[in-house]
Design a protein around this motif. Structure first.
Motif, mmCIF file in Angstrom:
data_model
loop_
_atom_site.group_PDB
_atom_site.id
_atom_site.type_symbol
_atom_site.label_atom_id
_atom_site.label_comp_id
_atom_site.label_asym_id
_atom_site.label_seq_id
_atom_site.Cartn_x
_atom_site.Cartn_y
_atom_site.Cartn_z
ATOM 1 N N ALA A 49 0.833 -1.210 0.000
ATOM 2 C CA ALA A 49 0.000 0.000 0.000
ATOM 3 C C ALA A 49 0.866 1.258 0.000
ATOM 4 O O ALA A 49 0.530 2.254 -0.659
ATOM 5 C CB ALA A 49 -0.944 0.000 1.200
ATOM 6 N N GLU A 50 1.991 1.206 0.722
ATOM 7 C CA GLU A 50 2.899 2.360 0.732
ATOM 8 C C GLU A 50 3.530 2.583 -0.643
ATOM 9 O O GLU A 50 3.759 3.727 -1.042
ATOM 10 C CB GLU A 50 3.984 2.183 1.789
ATOM 11 C CG GLU A 50 3.509 2.376 3.203
ATOM 12 C CD GLU A 50 4.634 2.200 4.199
ATOM 13 O OE1 GLU A 50 5.403 3.171 4.412
ATOM 14 O OE2 GLU A 50 4.757 1.080 4.748
ATOM 15 N N VAL A 51 3.821 1.499 -1.357
ATOM 16 C CA VAL A 51 4.338 1.644 -2.722
ATOM 17 C C VAL A 51 3.335 2.431 -3.553
ATOM 18 O O VAL A 51 3.685 3.414 -4.220
ATOM 19 C CB VAL A 51 4.619 0.268 -3.378
ATOM 20 C CG1 VAL A 51 4.948 0.430 -4.863
ATOM 21 C CG2 VAL A 51 5.750 -0.457 -2.665
ATOM 22 N N ASP A 52 2.078 2.011 -3.509
ATOM 23 C CA ASP A 52 1.030 2.690 -4.277
ATOM 24 C C ASP A 52 0.908 4.160 -3.877
ATOM 25 O O ASP A 52 0.768 5.034 -4.735
ATOM 26 C CB ASP A 52 -0.312 1.983 -4.081
ATOM 27 C CG ASP A 52 -0.341 0.581 -4.670
ATOM 28 O OD1 ASP A 52 0.468 0.279 -5.570
ATOM 29 O OD2 ASP A 52 -1.193 -0.222 -4.212
ATOM 30 N N THR A 53 0.987 4.444 -2.582
ATOM 31 C CA THR A 53 0.869 5.816 -2.080
ATOM 32 C C THR A 53 2.011 6.694 -2.576
ATOM 33 O O THR A 53 1.792 7.820 -3.045
ATOM 34 C CB THR A 53 0.825 5.824 -0.535
ATOM 35 O OG1 THR A 53 -0.336 5.103 -0.102
ATOM 36 C CG2 THR A 53 0.783 7.233 0.015
ATOM 37 N N VAL A 54 3.233 6.190 -2.493
ATOM 38 C CA VAL A 54 4.396 6.973 -2.918
ATOM 39 C C VAL A 54 4.361 7.217 -4.425
ATOM 40 O O VAL A 54 4.589 8.337 -4.884
ATOM 41 C CB VAL A 54 5.719 6.289 -2.502
ATOM 42 C CG1 VAL A 54 6.918 6.984 -3.132
ATOM 43 C CG2 VAL A 54 5.851 6.269 -0.983
ATOM 44 N N ILE A 55 4.066 6.186 -5.199
ATOM 45 C CA ILE A 55 3.993 6.347 -6.661
ATOM 46 C C ILE A 55 2.921 7.378 -7.020
ATOM 47 O O ILE A 55 3.157 8.283 -7.842
ATOM 48 C CB ILE A 55 3.695 4.998 -7.359
ATOM 49 C CG1 ILE A 55 4.868 4.032 -7.201
ATOM 50 C CG2 ILE A 55 3.331 5.204 -8.830
ATOM 51 C CD1 ILE A 55 6.065 4.264 -8.099
ATOM 52 N N ALA A 56 1.757 7.277 -6.399
ATOM 53 C CA ALA A 56 0.674 8.233 -6.685
ATOM 54 C C ALA A 56 1.084 9.653 -6.322
ATOM 55 O O ALA A 56 0.830 10.599 -7.084
ATOM 56 C CB ALA A 56 -0.597 7.837 -5.937
ATOM 57 N N ALA A 57 1.743 9.832 -5.172
ATOM 58 C CA ALA A 57 2.180 11.167 -4.756
ATOM 59 C C ALA A 57 3.228 11.719 -5.717
ATOM 60 O O ALA A 57 3.221 12.918 -6.041
ATOM 61 C CB ALA A 57 2.727 11.120 -3.336
ATOM 62 N N ALA A 58 4.145 10.857 -6.183
ATOM 63 C CA ALA A 58 5.177 11.301 -7.124
ATOM 64 C C ALA A 58 4.545 11.769 -8.434
ATOM 65 O O ALA A 58 4.890 12.833 -8.955
ATOM 66 C CB ALA A 58 6.177 10.175 -7.379
ATOM 67 N N VAL A 59 3.622 10.978 -8.958
ATOM 68 C CA VAL A 59 2.960 11.344 -10.217
ATOM 69 C C VAL A 59 2.154 12.629 -10.040
ATOM 70 O O VAL A 59 2.199 13.527 -10.884
ATOM 71 C CB VAL A 59 2.085 10.172 -10.731
ATOM 72 C CG1 VAL A 59 1.206 10.612 -11.889
ATOM 73 C CG2 VAL A 59 2.973 8.996 -11.139
ATOM 74 N N GLU A 60 1.453 12.735 -8.932
ATOM 75 C CA GLU A 60 0.693 13.953 -8.654
ATOM 76 C C GLU A 60 1.615 15.166 -8.545
ATOM 77 O O GLU A 60 1.247 16.277 -8.923
ATOM 78 C CB GLU A 60 -0.102 13.795 -7.356
ATOM 79 C CG GLU A 60 -1.003 14.966 -7.051
ATOM 80 C CD GLU A 60 -1.846 14.737 -5.802
ATOM 81 O OE1 GLU A 60 -1.899 15.652 -4.965
ATOM 82 O OE2 GLU A 60 -2.438 13.647 -5.682
ATOM 83 N N GLY A 61 2.841 14.945 -8.077
ATOM 84 C CA GLY A 61 3.801 16.032 -7.927
ATOM 85 C C GLY A 61 4.598 16.353 -9.176
ATOM 86 O O GLY A 61 5.491 17.200 -9.144
ATOM 87 N N GLY A 62 4.311 15.654 -10.285
ATOM 88 C CA GLY A 62 4.974 15.980 -11.542
ATOM 89 C C GLY A 62 5.866 14.905 -12.113
ATOM 90 O O GLY A 62 6.469 15.091 -13.173
ATOM 91 N N ALA A 63 5.973 13.756 -11.436
ATOM 92 C CA ALA A 63 6.771 12.647 -11.982
ATOM 93 C C ALA A 63 6.024 11.981 -13.130
ATOM 94 O O ALA A 63 4.803 12.097 -13.250
ATOM 95 C CB ALA A 63 7.060 11.621 -10.890
ATOM 96 N N ARG A 64 6.785 11.277 -13.963
ATOM 97 C CA ARG A 64 6.201 10.490 -15.057
ATOM 98 C C ARG A 64 6.210 9.024 -14.625
ATOM 99 O O ARG A 64 7.244 8.494 -14.206
ATOM 100 C CB ARG A 64 7.036 10.682 -16.317
ATOM 101 C CG ARG A 64 6.525 9.934 -17.538
ATOM 102 C CD ARG A 64 7.254 10.360 -18.809
ATOM 103 N NE ARG A 64 8.698 10.438 -18.675
ATOM 104 C CZ ARG A 64 9.550 9.450 -18.967
ATOM 105 N NH1 ARG A 64 9.092 8.296 -19.431
ATOM 106 N NH2 ARG A 64 10.846 9.616 -18.829
ATOM 107 N N LEU A 65 5.067 8.369 -14.700
ATOM 108 C CA LEU A 65 4.972 6.959 -14.354
ATOM 109 C C LEU A 65 5.700 6.139 -15.411
ATOM 110 O O LEU A 65 5.405 6.249 -16.604
ATOM 111 C CB LEU A 65 3.505 6.530 -14.267
ATOM 112 C CG LEU A 65 3.257 5.081 -13.869
ATOM 113 C CD1 LEU A 65 3.739 4.808 -12.451
ATOM 114 C CD2 LEU A 65 1.776 4.746 -14.006
ATOM 115 N N LEU A 66 6.667 5.329 -14.985
ATOM 116 C CA LEU A 66 7.400 4.460 -15.901
ATOM 117 C C LEU A 66 6.859 3.032 -15.869
ATOM 118 O O LEU A 66 6.764 2.378 -16.896
ATOM 119 C CB LEU A 66 8.889 4.419 -15.549
ATOM 120 C CG LEU A 66 9.656 5.727 -15.660
ATOM 121 C CD1 LEU A 66 11.079 5.552 -15.143
ATOM 122 C CD2 LEU A 66 9.671 6.215 -17.107
#
Length: 141
Positions: free
Chosen positions: A81-98
């Motif tokens: 669940a923490e993986v999902d949370t961090v990935i979502a926060a990164a994408v929301e903050g401007g990261a590109r999902l790889l």
């Protein structure tokens, strides 16, 4: 959520040569190492050695011609669940999902994002690596 760098993975051309090089410099090779990957205790951060092409494939980036520098950063967390949370926060903050988070071939759960400058980060839950209370990876000797 507290940011933490836990693993730096170098994409190497010859895993055996690179492992011998780092061992020769006095780095301790972990018993968690396998034929395809070497894990090294680097004093609170894990240094991982992995084949360069395999690393690019795992991060879902082209190995050649893309500017991929042969290095990824990782943030290990305590649950899927923490993986999902961090990935979502990164994408929301401007990261590109790889790479969408999901089950891995090694028995964990991870996904990848690229930061705004293109550096690939893996966010992973590794059930075989316990985390200390402060989130530091407790890599087996």
């Amino acid at each position: 959520m507290r940011g933490r760098l836990t693993v730096v993975t170098l994409g190497v051309g010859d895993l055996k040569r690179s492992t011998a090089f780092y061992a020769g410099l006095g780095f301790s090779i972990s018993s968690e190492s396998q034929d395809a990957v070497t894990f090294i205790d680097a004093g609170g951060v894990v240094l991982s050695l992995f084949g360069r092409v395999a690393l690019a494939e795992d991060a879902h980036v082209p190995a050649e011609g893309s500017g991929f520098g042969g290095i990824t950063l990782a943030w290990n967390v305590g649950s899927t669940a923490e993986v999902d949370t961090v990935i979502a926060a990164a994408v929301e903050g401007g990261a590109r999902l790889l790479k969408q988070p999901g089950e891995t071939f090694w028995g964990g759960y991870s996904g990848y994002f690229a930061d705004p400058d293109g550096y690939p980060w893996e966010v992973a839950h590794n059930p075989f690596w316990p985390l200390d209370a402060d989130g530091t990876v407790a890599l087996p000797a």
